[in-house]
Design a protein around this motif. Structure first.
Motif, mmCIF file in Angstrom:
data_model
loop_
_atom_site.group_PDB
_atom_site.id
_atom_site.type_symbol
_atom_site.label_atom_id
_atom_site.label_comp_id
_atom_site.label_asym_id
_atom_site.label_seq_id
_atom_site.Cartn_x
_atom_site.Cartn_y
_atom_site.Cartn_z
ATOM 1 N N TRP A 163 44.262 11.734 22.490
ATOM 2 C CA TRP A 163 43.538 11.382 21.269
ATOM 3 C C TRP A 163 44.542 11.342 20.119
ATOM 4 C CZ3 TRP A 163 41.082 15.140 17.421
ATOM 5 C CH2 TRP A 163 40.331 14.442 16.454
ATOM 6 N N ARG A 164 44.529 10.249 19.377
ATOM 7 C CA ARG A 164 45.357 10.174 18.175
ATOM 8 C C ARG A 164 44.498 9.711 17.012
ATOM 9 N NH1 ARG A 164 49.565 5.199 19.406
ATOM 10 N NH2 ARG A 164 48.093 3.703 20.241
ATOM 11 N N VAL A 165 44.712 10.359 15.869
ATOM 12 C CA VAL A 165 43.868 10.125 14.723
ATOM 13 C C VAL A 165 44.636 10.502 13.469
ATOM 14 C CG1 VAL A 165 42.865 12.454 14.768
ATOM 15 C CG2 VAL A 165 41.542 10.576 13.784
ATOM 16 N N SER A 166 44.297 9.890 12.358
ATOM 17 C CA SER A 166 44.799 10.319 11.054
ATOM 18 C C SER A 166 43.745 11.167 10.388
ATOM 19 C CB SER A 166 45.133 9.113 10.160
ATOM 20 O OG SER A 166 46.265 8.439 10.653
ATOM 21 N N ARG A 167 44.143 12.338 9.935
ATOM 22 C CA ARG A 167 43.202 13.300 9.325
ATOM 23 C C ARG A 167 42.504 12.647 8.122
ATOM 24 N NH1 ARG A 167 39.932 15.770 7.071
ATOM 25 N NH2 ARG A 167 39.930 17.941 6.412
#
Length: 407
Positions: free
Chosen positions: A403-407
């Motif tokens: 999982w990759r995401v920008s806060r």
């Protein structure tokens, strides 16, 4: 604060082994007009008679800074090797000064003198200042055919460097020993790294290094072979590590938190991406934390910071929030609902977060967080060809959900 229109009280004057020989008119004038001259002992021995007070700069270097600052209001010259702002003392000093307090009058740098003696194009050389840093920092730059110019502490450091080159498999490299460049005692000698080096190498010394040998060079792409890391099995494997680094997307000067760092492989490759990058690894197991530090040192990124402890507990206690904030976070171990919630409360907007999961429970957790916070879920399935009786077949690894995401 000093008015920018006022004449600076401090002059950082580039100085070499030739003393006053070759000084510009401005540098000569600064010396003649000075009330006080600071310098290292080896610099002061080359001074001509002056009307100014002459004072030796103490060792360690930092001890002299309060003495220098106490002389505000006098005309002060500090003698600095070569160019004050190329691996020089100028960078350390001006952080204590306002812009209008100082001026710099550089002399030819050791790198410039070395390249001119060897006939090497300076822009094509890698320049390293290792007089006060671990010599293993040369490791990422050991690429066959490359030319390096290296500033070293003394002759013992040259012998140590040659030993490291041989250990890394680059004993065939040629070392050009450049002593006292620009002075009456200048001397240049050449020798293979794995040969007997002379015992009379004089300070100050630089080395021109032509890299040769059969040693393995560090690839410029992410995903170092697993065997380059000492580990106990707790390591993000090569292919998955390459995909993880691509997801973390390191940029120059950025900082990473690697939670559950294990062998340190993710944090180390983050640091290898650019010399200005920084990384903090958190590891609850003391043995693994020590192993991560050793791996970082061996691969030339000894500035990896490793904190021992549980990432969740450190977040809740505020220990991590006291550290410089990251631009990216990787969760390599200890993934849990509580850890993600604690991170989300403390991270600033825009921080990139990457987490890898291998169990059904952690996959479900990432799926739920992706639904809540967005980002991208990636399922990574790898298989390698392996013997299957008298033939070959595919041996699958456990699938990884990322999982990759920008806060």
């Amino acid at each position: 604060m000093t008015d920018l229109d006022e004449a600076p009280w401090l002059t950082l004057l580039g100085w070499g082994e030739g003393g006053t020989e070759g000084l510009t008119a401005a540098s000569r004038s600064a010396l003649e007009d000075a009330e006080l001259v600071f310098g290292a002992r080896r610099h002061l021995r080359l001074l001509p008679p002056l009307a100014a007070e002459v004072r030796e700069w103490p060792v360690p270097f930092a001890d002299g800074i309060p003495q220098l600052l106490a002389e505000r209001g006098r005309r002060v010259v500090m003698l600095v090797s070569g160019d004050p702002f190329w691996f020089g003392a100028g960078t350390s000093l001006v952080r204590y000064l306002s812009p209008g307090e100082w001026r710099a009058l550089p002399a030819p740098s050791t790198f410039g003198l070395a390249s001119s003696r060897l006939g090497w194009a300076l822009e094509g050389c890698t320049c390293l200042g290792l007089h006060a840093k671990p010599l293993t920092r040369i490791r990422p730059h050991l690429q066959v055919g490359r030319r390096l110019l290296v500033l070293l502490r003394d002759g013992d450091a040259v012998h140590e460097l040659a030993g490291w080159l041989a250990r890394f498999g680059f004993g065939a490299s040629r070392l050009h020993l450049l002593e006292a460049l620009g002075g009456d005692e200048e001397r240049i000698r050449s020798v293979r790294a794995d040969a007997a080096l002379p015992d009379d190498i004089a300070h100050p010394v630089a080395v021109g290094l032509e890299v040769a040998g059969e040693g393995p060079a560090l690839p410029l792409t992410p995903g170092l072979p697993d065997e380059w890391f000492d580990h106990d099995g707790q390591i993000t494997k090569q292919a998955v590590r390459a995909l993880t680094l691509a997801a973390l997307a390191p940029r120059a000067g950025e900082r990473l938190w690697d939670l559950g760092t294990g062998s340190g492989s993710i944090a180390i490759e983050w640091l290898l991406a650019h010399p200005d990058n920084r990384a903090l690894g958190v590891e609850r197991d003391a043995g693994r934390a020590a192993r991560a530090r050793r791996n970082a040192h061996a691969l030339g990124v000894d500035w990896l910071e490793v904190m021992e402890g549980d990432a969740l507990a450190m977040l809740e206690a505020g220990a991590l929030t006291e550290a410089p904030p990251p631009e990216a976070v990787f969760i390599g171990g200890g993934l849990s609902q509580a850890l993600l919630e604690a991170l989300w409360r403390r991270l600033s907007a825009g921080v990139r977060v990457v987490a890898n999961a291998v169990t059904l429970e952690s996959e479900a957790l990432l799926a739920e967080w992706q639904r809540r916070a967005g980002g991208e879920l990636l399922r990574i399935e790898l298989a390698r060809a392996a013997p299957l009786g008298t033939r070959r077949g595919w041996k699958a690894s456990y699938p990884i959900v990322q999982w990759r995401v920008s806060r």
